[in-house]
Design an enzyme around this catalytic site. Structure first.
Site, PDB file in Angstrom:
ATOM      1  N   ASP A 144     -96.514 -10.780  12.860  1.00 56.75           N
ATOM      2  CA  ASP A 144     -97.745 -11.444  13.275  1.00 56.75           C
ATOM      3  C   ASP A 144     -98.416 -12.169  12.110  1.00 56.75           C
ATOM      4  O   ASP A 144     -99.323 -12.975  12.313  1.00 56.75           O
ATOM      5  CB  ASP A 144     -98.764 -10.423  13.820  1.00 56.75           C
ATOM      6  CG  ASP A 144     -98.451 -10.020  15.253  1.00 56.75           C
ATOM      7  OD1 ASP A 144     -97.851 -10.835  15.959  1.00 56.75           O
ATOM      8  OD2 ASP A 144     -98.816  -8.896  15.635  1.00 56.75           O
ATOM      9  N   ASP A 149    -103.421  -9.960  22.953  1.00 59.94           N
ATOM     10  CA  ASP A 149    -102.207  -9.275  23.381  1.00 59.94           C
ATOM     11  C   ASP A 149    -102.491  -8.548  24.682  1.00 59.94           C
ATOM     12  O   ASP A 149    -103.542  -7.950  24.842  1.00 59.94           O
ATOM     13  CB  ASP A 149    -101.775  -8.259  22.318  1.00 59.94           C
ATOM     14  CG  ASP A 149    -100.920  -8.921  21.268  1.00 59.94           C
ATOM     15  OD1 ASP A 149    -100.128  -9.821  21.639  1.00 59.94           O
ATOM     16  OD2 ASP A 149    -101.058  -8.562  20.086  1.00 59.94           O
ATOM     17  N   MET A 192     -81.108   4.370  33.396  1.00 57.07           N
ATOM     18  CA  MET A 192     -81.537   5.199  34.526  1.00 57.07           C
ATOM     19  C   MET A 192     -81.959   6.551  33.977  1.00 57.07           C
ATOM     20  O   MET A 192     -81.568   6.937  32.885  1.00 57.07           O
ATOM     21  CB  MET A 192     -80.373   5.443  35.493  1.00 57.07           C
ATOM     22  CG  MET A 192     -79.967   4.239  36.305  1.00 57.07           C
ATOM     23  SD  MET A 192     -78.707   4.679  37.505  1.00 57.07           S
ATOM     24  CE  MET A 192     -77.332   5.142  36.497  1.00 57.07           C
ATOM     25  N   SER A 193     -82.756   7.273  34.766  1.00 56.73           N
ATOM     26  CA  SER A 193     -83.008   8.677  34.441  1.00 56.73           C
ATOM     27  C   SER A 193     -83.014   9.434  35.760  1.00 56.73           C
ATOM     28  O   SER A 193     -83.012   8.809  36.829  1.00 56.73           O
ATOM     29  CB  SER A 193     -84.359   8.823  33.725  1.00 56.73           C
ATOM     30  OG  SER A 193     -85.400   8.440  34.593  1.00 56.73           O
ATOM     31  N   ALA A 252     -80.091   4.099  27.171  1.00 54.79           N
ATOM     32  CA  ALA A 252     -80.076   2.641  27.084  1.00 54.79           C
ATOM     33  C   ALA A 252     -78.886   2.073  27.833  1.00 54.79           C
ATOM     34  O   ALA A 252     -78.962   0.988  28.415  1.00 54.79           O
ATOM     35  CB  ALA A 252     -80.043   2.211  25.623  1.00 54.79           C
ATOM     36  N   LYS A 303     -83.450   7.259  39.199  1.00 53.07           N
ATOM     37  CA  LYS A 303     -84.354   6.107  39.359  1.00 53.07           C
ATOM     38  C   LYS A 303     -84.108   5.187  38.158  1.00 53.07           C
ATOM     39  O   LYS A 303     -83.745   5.635  37.067  1.00 53.07           O
ATOM     40  CB  LYS A 303     -85.813   6.549  39.425  1.00 53.07           C
ATOM     41  CG  LYS A 303     -86.369   7.172  38.148  1.00 53.07           C
ATOM     42  CD  LYS A 303     -87.862   7.403  38.278  1.00 53.07           C
ATOM     43  CE  LYS A 303     -88.535   7.618  36.929  1.00 53.07           C
ATOM     44  NZ  LYS A 303     -88.310   8.937  36.348  1.00 53.07           N
ATOM     45  N   PHE A 338     -83.535   9.137  30.187  1.00 47.45           N
ATOM     46  CA  PHE A 338     -83.262   7.718  30.206  1.00 47.45           C
ATOM     47  C   PHE A 338     -82.313   7.372  29.069  1.00 47.45           C
ATOM     48  O   PHE A 338     -82.461   7.827  27.945  1.00 47.45           O
ATOM     49  CB  PHE A 338     -84.572   6.942  30.023  1.00 47.45           C
ATOM     50  CG  PHE A 338     -84.398   5.455  30.034  1.00 47.45           C
ATOM     51  CD1 PHE A 338     -84.375   4.766  31.244  1.00 47.45           C
ATOM     52  CD2 PHE A 338     -84.237   4.740  28.848  1.00 47.45           C
ATOM     53  CE1 PHE A 338     -84.212   3.394  31.258  1.00 47.45           C
ATOM     54  CE2 PHE A 338     -84.070   3.379  28.874  1.00 47.45           C
ATOM     55  CZ  PHE A 338     -84.063   2.701  30.075  1.00 47.45           C
ATOM     56  N   ASP A 354     -89.693  14.168  33.264  1.00 46.57           N
ATOM     57  CA  ASP A 354     -89.902  12.917  32.516  1.00 46.57           C
ATOM     58  C   ASP A 354     -91.278  12.957  31.863  1.00 46.57           C
ATOM     59  O   ASP A 354     -92.303  12.901  32.529  1.00 46.57           O
ATOM     60  CB  ASP A 354     -89.819  11.753  33.526  1.00 46.57           C
ATOM     61  CG  ASP A 354     -89.828  10.414  32.846  1.00 46.57           C
ATOM     62  OD1 ASP A 354     -90.143  10.375  31.625  1.00 46.57           O
ATOM     63  OD2 ASP A 354     -89.535   9.412  33.521  1.00 46.57           O
ATOM     64  N   THR A 402     -77.145   3.356  30.574  1.00 45.94           N
ATOM     65  CA  THR A 402     -77.222   3.421  32.041  1.00 45.94           C
ATOM     66  C   THR A 402     -78.524   2.830  32.568  1.00 45.94           C
ATOM     67  O   THR A 402     -78.604   2.375  33.700  1.00 45.94           O
ATOM     68  CB  THR A 402     -77.136   4.872  32.519  1.00 45.94           C
ATOM     69  OG1 THR A 402     -78.219   5.586  31.921  1.00 45.94           O
ATOM     70  CG2 THR A 402     -75.839   5.517  32.095  1.00 45.94           C
TER      71      THR A 402
END
Lengths: 697, 563
Positions: free
Chosen positions: A530, A310, A386-387, A382, A403, A380, A347, A384
């Site tokens: 998995d 992975d 954006m944060s 979902a 951003k 942030f 952030d 938009t």
């Protein structure tokens, strides 16, 4: 690692040493010896000489007694090697057992709670655990969330979170709940829990011979049979010679001497150490905190030629990091950096923090003035994607910085009627192509540029893959990224191949394809999805943090949940085979010197020409051993001592280096083949000198 | 050693190295069922044989039915030769009215020719009728060699194919080997031999008066046709008692040269054929170089020992037991070639070789006849050693052993070991029993270590299916006829059956692709290891016996004592 160092020397620990000494005698039981044909023959030989010494009349009784003693030592030394290997496992198991015996369980039945012993729990029982309780058995959390101390099995002291649903629901018996309350449904019968299986594996009780071990045993048995024939026929050969020469060889051609010759010739070195090598292979895995469900899996690990890894966590560090600021034309990079830093001040994600740090490092920017009092942080979302932040700057002007993903920012700009710089798309693509994730920054309607977020490839991983390639192992990176990003990271990490936008189904399919082409595949996984791939892979290493389903499906569990461990597992598997092969070669090569010690001793006087001190075959006593008896005794002593001398090697395994097969062969052939030819000549000579000096003969 | 000797040696080796790859490529085509330049000429014969015997050439067999066909075919061959000898007095083509052969000797001879051994406890011209030699022995010379090639072909298929149970058709392999390889070569070779003066007639023996005035019986017979296949098929059974030392069997230095070449020709070519069949020239050449170097090393020891000063006789290059027509070097090349190649024909008396040269001849056989070895048998025997080496080296590099992509596991190791060790066990047991039984000891003509070597040599020659005799041992007693007969059977079929079982099991396996972690079997290192394994298995098993035979005798001769 500190743990393993301590255990490395554990066989000198009296707690292991003395029980092992005792165990060596218990193992003289012929029913135990019969499992190992080479040592069984040795024991029968030792018994035979003992009877002859006790009931026979011999002129050289002291010599025969010494032979007998050393023959018994040979068996005991082999037993000791096995007992030591088992003892090290047992010591580890004892620790685990302690937790098991004292556990009480709070059984929940029809809403009523009763206290029962953990060993009385059945599958599907539901138990409650609260802070301070030991989890009584393997199971799945069905309700609640708790932090759990799993150090008993992992050695890792930081607690882990276990909660119902999702991929973190599995709990292991013997671990301790530190906070909160969870309800657990038991998934393993008492005596068959993860811990139980681990204990029995560690103790070596459940050890079954692996396919290669069986094939090797066949070779050793075949050699033993031929040497039994060889020694038995030596008597008539000698009778012929003594008849034609009129010389009497009965003095030296006695049963104890022939048994001594036989024991020297049959591969006692590898025969005596074989099971110790197998047990300690398992032990080496456990010391790296990996539990294999069978020895077969360990051996298969050595044959792996495709590794599915992975990306996240194995090849790259878990989080992306900001690596550079790319401003659109007409904008100073410092401005972009400053805006980016401001937007990320609140952030708390690793990505956000890395942007702040990057701006600070590159341009010495410190946006300390920003405080929650004068700013509104936009987290942030979902919708938009954006944060950002809204605040008033020193001049009292409103500033709105965002951003986000390029598409979202562009949509945001279009809606508000801002213009989009023509070179933005170029920058975005440039970042994506290089394996990064582009974040576009917009400050009060001006699109300033792009922050490049990059996966950080783990240090040294590229060299590791190069080593693997040398060993003939192909690495395949698995990632959910798009092909462009995946290709870039694959190139940077130096993997041989990659699978982008991989789903569990695609993984399974890939494994099947590789296997149908004759490859042996190893992979790691943790999620329930998995499980099919883990089961399909030849070596499936489940992470201990993973779900119960994943742990059941794989044939190994990594208690540290470190996917890079796979590489070490492969090395241990190879080392296991190499140790067996090298010691077999050593053992067989030793025989030449033993022949040169014993045959001249037996036949040195044959066809003697009058007036000469020795017969023609006496000239083949190239080691110049003192007397026939001391030559034979020296060979037997060497044969016994070499087992003891090689115990540390058997436990530790021969040195492993990532080299091409042909180089490894040359190296091992030189050390163990050529060395095996020479060492006994030296060893037997030294022993001969010593026993003559101290007057044993 | 003179320049002349060196030139002969070099020419021999050069021609051998030149011809084997060419013939090898041809044999590979034949065994893979491809068309060759001989197909238009001999194709009708192949088809006619299938038609006549009701064989469907496209029917593939699994290893068990392959083995069954092989055993039935060989048993019928044995029975035919056995009965032929018991009744030859009543049958035609017996101008000397030779009587029937005793049952024990018939058994021994029938087994001997069926197993490609050609151990002879009889003397050709004094015991067997032309019919017995022609219809019995010569036919077995062909089909026993073809049987060996068939088993080899089956093993190669087992290695090459994947995930099937079929390893070819025994009848097809037998027929194609005989029709396209053995028959044409023998035909050409026997015509050349006739040109050199090897006889080929049905005349009765001529009684002549010699210059000294004594009368002598000079035999006739179909020598050329039998001699050709005896050499090409690594059979080695001479038409006459003294084998290729007899002037009618080997009249000129040129016929001697050709026969020496024929001894190693097909065994050498089969190694190259192997490389071609598995699709890797390097695999073939590696095995070839292993065989070649072991042979040359033995030849070197022989030469040094034979040409060095003999302290008993006081000179070197002893001619006792050798043909003056042929000389020392040709006797040594022959003695090593015939013992590495499981041929067993002789042009000198091995008993008269120096102890070390005799010891080399003996050790060549003790290694299990895998240095070139018998036709087909040498290669499949060698592949058993390759598997053993692969297993050991696989472990040493830390990877489950595999050979040409096939995993070598418990099943293969079990039968490999069985095939390698069973003949060893027979040699040890047979020699041990015979060296103390008065019944056996009365057959010895020499005492001391030399007598011991005679017994060891006899059982080795039988179990390794070589057939050469050390001379000096009277082997025509019921005891030796039966015991050596059994040794030959075990030495042949207790190797063939494991080989077929391995072929059958390998055929069912997948082929693992190679990588740099795969252990390569076409390298110098592997070659060295292979030589080591072969020498060590031979040495470890037989060192005590060699100590009491040739080695002690060598030291005694250095001290001026002979036996």
């Amino acid at each position: 690692m500190e743990l393993s160092k301590k255990q490395e020397k554990q066989w000198l620990n009296p707690k292991i040493l003395f029980p092992a000494l005792k165990e060596s005698f218990y193992k003289l039981d012929p029913r135990i010896q019969a499992k190992n044909p080479v040592m069984f023959v040795t024991e029968i030989g030792a018994l035979l000489t003992l009877l002859i010494v006790l009931f026979g009349k011999s002129s050289s009784q002291s010599f025969e007694i010494q032979i007998t003693v050393w023959l018994w030592f040979t068996v005991l030394f082999a037993n000791f090697a096995e007992a030591i290997a088992e003892g090290r496992g047992k010591a580890q198991a004892e620790e685990l057992k302690k937790t098991r015996t004292t556990t009480k369980a709070r059984l929940l039945k029809d809403g009523i709670e009763t206290t029962v012993s953990a060993s009385d729990l059945r599958k599907h029982d539901v138990v409650i655990c609260e802070a301070g309780d030991l989890i009584p058995g393997d199971g799945e959390v069905i309700d609640g969330i708790a932090s759990v101390d799993e150090s008993a099995i992992t050695g890792e002291s930081a607690p882990v979170i276990r909660e119902s649903g999702g991929d973190r629901s599995a709990v292991t018996g013997g671990t301790k709940v530190l906070s909160d309350r969870i309800e657990i449904v038991i998934t393993a019968e008492a005596g068959n829990s993860f811990l139980d299986r681990m204990i029995s594996l560690v103790e070596g009780a459940q050890r079954q011979k692996t396919p290669n071990e069986i094939a090797l045993s066949i070779i050793l048995s075949g050699l033993t049979i031929v040497f039994v024939l060889g020694v038995m026929t030596l008597k008539p050969f000698a009778d012929y010679a003594s008849q034609v020469t009129g010389q009497n060889l009965d003095e030296i051609m006695t049963v104890p001497v022939l048994v001594a010759l036989l024991v020297c010739l049959i591969p006692t070195t590898i025969g005596g150490l074989l099971s110790a090598i197998g047990i300690s292979g398992m032990d080496r895995l456990i010391r790296r905190n990996v539990i294999a469900t069978s020895g077969r899996a360990v051996e298969a690990a050595g044959d792996i030629d495709v590794l599915l890894l992975d990306k996240t966590g194995t090849i790259t560090l878990g989080n992306r990091m900001a690596s550079s600021f790319l401003a659109v034309s007409g904008v100073r990079v410092e401005r972009l950096a400053e805006s980016a830093q401001l937007s990320s001040m609140a952030d708390s994600t690793a990505e956000g923090r890395s942007i702040v740090v990057l701006a600070k490092e590159k341009f010495e920017l410190r946006a300390e003035t920003l405080t929650p009092q004068n700013a509104e942080f936009i987290p942030f979302a979902a919708q938009t994607r954006m944060s950002g932040v809204n605040f008033k700057d020193q001049n009292g002007k409103d500033r709105q910085i965002r951003k986000g993903a390029s598409d979202s920012i562009k949509d945001f700009a279009k809606e508000s009627g801002f213009k989009i710089p023509p070179d933005l798309d170029g920058l975005v693509e440039q970042v994506a192509k290089a394996g990064g994730t582009p974040l576009v920054v917009i400050d009060n309607g001006d699109i300033l540029g792009v922050i490049q977020l990059k996966d950080v490839v783990k240090g040294g991983i590229k060299d590791r893959f190069a080593e693997l390639r040398k060993m003939g192992i192909r690495t395949v990176m698995i990632t959910g990224d798009n092909p462009l990003t995946a290709a870039a990271i694959a190139a940077e990490a130096g993997v041989d191949d990659f699978m982008s936008q991989a789903t569990p189904e695609a993984k399974l399919k890939r494994i099947r394809e590789e296997q149908s082409r004759g490859h042996l595949v190893a992979m790691t996984g943790d999620g329930t999805n998995d499980a099919p791939a883990l089961a399909q892979a030849d070596v499936g290493v489940a992470m201990n943090t993973g779900t119960q389903a994943a742990r059941e499906a794989g044939n190994m569990v990594d208690l540290d949940s470190n996917p890079t461990k796979l590489i070490e597992i492969v090395e241990i598997g190879k080392q296991l085979l190499m140790t067996r092969g090298s010691l077999t070669t050593f053992s067989i090569a030793n025989d030449i010197a033993k022949y040169f010690a014993i045959l001249p001793a037996l036949f040195g006087t044959l066809y003697i020409i009058q007036g000469q001190s020795q017969g023609p075959l006496g000239e083949l006593n190239i080691m110049g051993l003192e007397s026939p008896q001391s030559a034979i005794l020296s060979a037997v002593i060497f044969n016994a001592l070499v087992i003891v001398a090689l115990i540390p090697l058997a436990l530790k395994g021969v040195q492993y280096q990532a080299l091409e097969a042909s180089k490894i062969l040359q190296r091992n052939l030189f050390i163990y083949g050529f060395g095996g030819l020479i060492i006994p000549f030296v060893g037997i000579k030294i022993i001969d000198l010593i026993i003559n000096r101290i007057g044993l003969i | 050693m003179e320049a002349n000797d060196v030139i002969q040696l070099i020419v021999y080796i050069a021609v051998f190295l030149l011809l084997t790859p060419i013939l090898g490529a041809f044999i590979a085509s034949v065994l893979m069922g491809k068309k060759t330049f001989l197909t238009p000429i001999l194709g009708w014969l192949e088809k006619a044989i299938y038609k006549f015997s009701g064989v469907n050439p496209s029917d593939e067999m699994n290893w068990k039915s392959y083995a069954k066909s092989l055993l039935v075919f060989n048993f019928l061959g044995f029975l035919f030769v056995f009965l032929l000898q018991l009744t030859q007095k009543y049958l035609p083509l017996n101008p000397q009215s030779l009587s029937n052969i005793s049952w024990d000797q018939s058994f021994n001879t029938a087994v001997s020719f069926m197993t490609n051994t050609n151990w002879q406890s009889y003397g050709g011209e004094g015991a067997l009728s032309y019919l017995t030699q022609m219809l019995g022995l010569t036919v077995q010379n062909f089909v026993s060699a073809a049987t060996g090639i068939a088993v080899f072909a089956a093993l190669v298929r087992g290695i090459k194919v994947k995930q099937t149970s079929k390893i070819g058709n025994f009848w097809v392999d037998l027929t194609r080997s005989t029709v396209y390889i053995l028959l044409p070569l023998s035909l050409v070779f026997s015509v050349v031999l006739v040109g050199q003066g090897v006889i080929q007639n049905f005349s009765s023996y001529q009684v002549v008066t010699t210059l000294e005035g004594a009368t002598q019986s000079i035999p006739g017979g179909l020598a050329a046709s039998q001699v050709a296949i005896k050499q090409l098929g690594t059979n080695g059974g001479g038409f006459f008692n003294t084998n290729s030392a007899h002037p009618f069997e080997n009249p000129t230095p040129f016929s001697n040269f050709l026969q020496m070449l024929a001894i190693l020709l097909i065994p050498g070519a089969l190694v190259f054929a192997y490389g071609k069949m598995v699709g890797s020239f390097r695999q073939g050449i590696t095995i070839f170089l292993v065989m070649f170097s072991v042979w040359i090393a033995g030849l070197g020891v022989s030469i040094v020992s034979e040409y060095s000063h003999n302290s008993v006789l006081g000179y070197s290059g002893i001619m006792e037991g050798k043909e003056t027509r042929l000389g020392v070097i040709n006797s040594l090349i022959w003695s090593t070639a015939t013992t590495v190649a499981s041929n067993g024909s002789v042009n000198s008396m091995h008993s008269s070789l120096s102890p070390l040269s005799g010891g080399v001849a003996l050790f060549n056989m003790l290694m299990g006849e895998v240095i070139f070895g018998g036709v087909g048998a040498g290669m499949y025997g060698m592949l058993l050693f390759v598997l053993l080496t692969v297993f050991l080296s696989g472990l040493m590099v830390g990877r489950s052993p595999e050979y040409l992509g096939k995993k070598i596991e418990f099943y293969e190791m079990k039968w490999t070991l069985f095939g390698i060790l069973a003949p060893c066990a027979i040699i040890l047991l047979g020699t041990a029993v015979s060296s103390v039984l008065p019944m056996a000891l009365s057959s010895l003509t020499n005492k001391g270590p030399h007598g011991f070597t005679e017994i060891l040599y006899a059982f080795t020659s039988a179990a390794a299916n070589n057939g050469s005799a050390f001379a000096g041992l009277n082997a025509n007693t019921p005891y030796f006829n039966i015991l050596l007969g059994l040794s030959m059977l075990i030495g042949r079929f207790v190797v063939i059956l494991p080989v077929l079982a391995i072929a059958g099991n390998l055929a069912t396996k997948k082929i693992t692709p190679t990588s740099s972690g795969t252990f390569a079997t076409d390298t110098f290192t592997f070659g060295v290891l292979l030589v080591g394994v072969i020498l060590i298995v031979g040495a470890l098993t037989f060192l005590p016996a060699l100590f009491l035979g040739p080695i002690v005798e060598h030291f005694l001769i250095l001290n001026g004592q002979t036996f």
